[in-house]
Design an enzyme around this catalytic site. Structure first.
Site, PDB file in Angstrom:
ATOM      1  CG  ASP A 157      -2.168   0.988   1.194  1.00  0.00           C
ATOM      2  OD1 ASP A 157      -1.827   2.040   0.456  1.00  0.00           O
ATOM      3  OD2 ASP A 157      -2.900   0.702   1.674  1.00  0.00           O
ATOM      4  NE  ARG A 215      -6.963   6.561   1.654  1.00  0.00           N
ATOM      5  CZ  ARG A 215      -7.547   5.300   2.023  1.00  0.00           C
ATOM      6  NH1 ARG A 215      -8.627   5.384   2.692  1.00  0.00           N
ATOM      7  NH2 ARG A 215      -7.266   4.100   1.344  1.00  0.00           N
ATOM      8  CG  HIS A 224      -9.685   0.919   8.182  1.00  0.00           C
ATOM      9  ND1 HIS A 224      -9.898   2.035   7.128  1.00  0.00           N
ATOM     10  CD2 HIS A 224      -8.721   0.244   7.608  1.00  0.00           C
ATOM     11  CE1 HIS A 224      -9.013   1.941   6.232  1.00  0.00           C
ATOM     12  NE2 HIS A 224      -8.081   0.915   6.548  1.00  0.00           N
ATOM     13  CG  ASP A 268      -9.566  -2.620   1.640  1.00  0.00           C
ATOM     14  OD1 ASP A 268      -8.275  -2.755   2.056  1.00  0.00           O
ATOM     15  OD2 ASP A 268     -10.038  -1.658   1.694  1.00  0.00           O
ATOM     16  CG  HIS A 275     -11.597   1.781  -1.253  1.00  0.00           C
ATOM     17  ND1 HIS A 275     -11.365   3.066  -1.297  1.00  0.00           N
ATOM     18  CD2 HIS A 275     -10.793   1.245  -0.594  1.00  0.00           C
ATOM     19  CE1 HIS A 275     -10.181   3.136  -0.486  1.00  0.00           C
ATOM     20  NE2 HIS A 275     -10.002   2.163  -0.223  1.00  0.00           N
TER      21      HIS A 275
END
Length: 552
Positions: free
Chosen positions: A78, A147, A190, A265, A178
């Site tokens: 990553d 991001r 997360h 992911d 994503h």
């Protein structure tokens, strides 16, 4: 030469080994065993121990794994901000929203991607978890934010395409993420599984359009642990995209015609692990993933055994496994991974953090600095008078971020020192989530100064309280100092959405990162050494729309 017939001749053990990226950082000895016995063929960057992240140690370790492996290896990392996220010798880059804020955004998107690709390739990484192609339409998004390139779909597509070309020109597989889209969420996946309640038409017009239009550009797509009721198929109520065959196979592969790698992911994330546990590994492959990112908090052998058992029982059809392994092996062949040749450490040392790459990072930082208000800017070092710098300090400066493998830094000290290089100044540091008493103390202290510069680091991080936001106490500090007789300058480093929370202001600059190059660039703009030429790549408020800059 890899053919579909040659895939059929592989053992089931070998096939499954190629479909899992092992990331179990606490299970070093187990990985060695699995490489030797042929149950591992892919390794994730989180696996590199913290004491082996200099170039020599990292290359030595990865070459050892290459020598042990029975099968061709893929190394995965990553590196949204460059391989410096894991390896300090790499080039630190700003997040891609800085690119979106720049005048020459398309050129810089390619260069950003190419620096990432070249440094990954130099270390032997052939899969990178970049770029984020989410359209950040939710200002309160706690995990995407900077991001993303922008909140405009056309901009995201244009810049993502250039970025992907930059990475893949270096011989590295991009993972556009994503899928189907994380830009409309107000929950960090997360921490929990978000749910996006948008209509099918809205999703196709915004979130899904980058994947549809770039399906022939992307070598890899990474999926999201997010539920989309409007896209879910029959029997998929409450199921995240990670486990939805409708979203992966029917839409991405069927409707859009995508035929390259689909990678999950992290299966460590609470957005999927809390509900599905380790069995998510099997479900993800059944949904259509070619490769899964193993839960790095558990013994990797457990994941391998679960997938093997599901394949032996027919729960995962052999036809699906063969299709996935064929895609994987074709890329391993294409990218020169078949012989597990060792990485040349001297060649890697010449590429990581080289002057050319650092200059790219400096240029992105310099061209992205965005002037929001500038009634007293640039500051005159002779007339600024007695100056106080107040810099916020976040938890990222105290510990490494386990999931992203970030090296951390001392950004608050860096910005104070950068300002002191221009003028005599005192410095104070305050937590991003300060106690009321500390803020009261700073408000009183500021009354004794002519100029007060508040540098607020507004970082977006996984597993972080108040991610991407200014705390109410920091907002109170800015409001109180702004009402005093001192000249207040607000420097926002990170999320531009924070400016919507700041009371009426007269002087404000935005950088999109806390890296040293952005710090130097925003301070140079503060004192007039460089012109702030960036613009907002997102809609912050009615007063500060996308494209805004107070530059005259």
């Amino acid at each position: 030469m890899i053919t579909k017939e040659s895939i059929k001749s592989m053992s089931l053990k070998e096939k499954i080994a190629h479909m899992i990226i092992y990331r179990a950082g606490e299970f070093q000895e187990r990985l060695d065993e699995m490489l030797e016995n042929g149950t591992a063929a892919n390794i994730g960057g989180v696996f590199i121990p913290s004491d082996k992240r200099d170039i020599d140690s990292a290359v030595e370790l990865m070459n050892k794994w290459r020598a042990k492996a029975k099968y061709p290896l893929f190394f995965f990392v990553d590196a949204e901000w460059g391989v410096a996220q894991i390896f300090p010798d790499g080039t630190r880059l700003s997040p891609v929203m800085a690119v979106g804020a720049s005048e020459n955004a398309e050129e810089l998107a390619y260069l950003h991607g190419n620096v990432v690709g070249r440094e990954c390739a130099a270390l032997g990484y052939r899969i990178v978890s970049n770029p984020t192609v989410d359209v950040n339409i939710e200002p309160k998004n706690p995990i995407i934010c900077t991001r993303a390139f922008s909140d405009d779909t056309d901009t995201v597509i244009r810049l993502s395409r250039a970025y992907i070309r930059g990475v893949q020109d270096a011989g590295v597989i991009c993972n556009a993420k994503h899928y189907p889209g994380h830009g409309a969420t107000a929950v960090d996946s997360h921490m929990a599984m978000p749910e996006v309640r948008r209509t099918k038409e809205e999703l196709y017009d915004v979130e899904l359009r980058p994947y549809k239009e770039m399906c022939n550009d992307m070598w890899g797509v990474m999926t999201a642990h997010i539920h989309y009721p409007a896209l879910a198929g029959e029997g998929e109520e409450g199921v995240p995209a990670t486990l939805s065959r409708t979203m992966l196979y029917d839409i991405l592969r069927g409707e859009f015609g995508y035929d390259n790698l689909i990678i999950s992911d992290s299966l460590t994330m609470k957005g999927i692990k809390d509900k599905y546990g380790l069995h998510a590994a099997v479900g993800a492959i059944k949904a259509g993933h070619d490769i899964i990112l193993q839960d790095y908090m558990t013994d990797p052998q457990i994941t391998f055994d679960l997938v093997m058992d599901a394949a032996k029982s027919g729960e995962i059809p052999m036809e699906w496994i063969d299709e996935s392994v064929y895609r994987i092996m074709k890329f391993k062949e294409q990218l020169g991974c078949m012989s597990n040749e060792p990485v040349d450490v001297e060649a890697a040392r010449k590429i990581l953090g080289c002057e050319e790459h650092i200059n790219v990072s400096k240029r992105i930082a310099r061209e992205s600095i965005t002037p929001i208000e500038s009634s007293s800017l640039p500051l005159d070092t002779k007339s600024a008078g007695k100056t106080l710098v107040i810099a916020t300090v976040g938890p990222e400066e105290e510990r490494a971020m386990a999931d992203l493998g970030d090296c951390g830094g001392r950004a608050s000290l860096n910005i104070a020192n950068a300002i002191k290089a221009y003028c005599t100044a005192d410095a104070e540091y305050v937590s991003e989530l300060p106690e009321k008493a500390r803020v009261d103390e700073l408000i009183e202290l500021a009354k004794g100064y002519d100029t007060v510069v508040v540098a607020a680091f507004v970082r977006t991080s996984s597993y972080k309280e108040n991610s991407g936001k200014l705390s109410p106490e920091i907002t109170r500090l800015l409001e109180a100092v702004g009402k005093s007789s001192a000249t207040l300058v607000s420097l926002i480093l990170g999320s531009p959405y924070a400016i919507a929370d700041i009371p009426e202001q007269k002087n404000c600059l935005v950088a999109y990162s806390d890296d040293i190059y952005c710090i130097d660039a925003i301070v140079d703009a503060l004192f007039g050494k460089a012109e702030a030429r960036g613009h907002l790549p997102v809609n912050v408020s009615e007063k500060y729309p996308r494209g805004y800059s107070c530059r005259k």
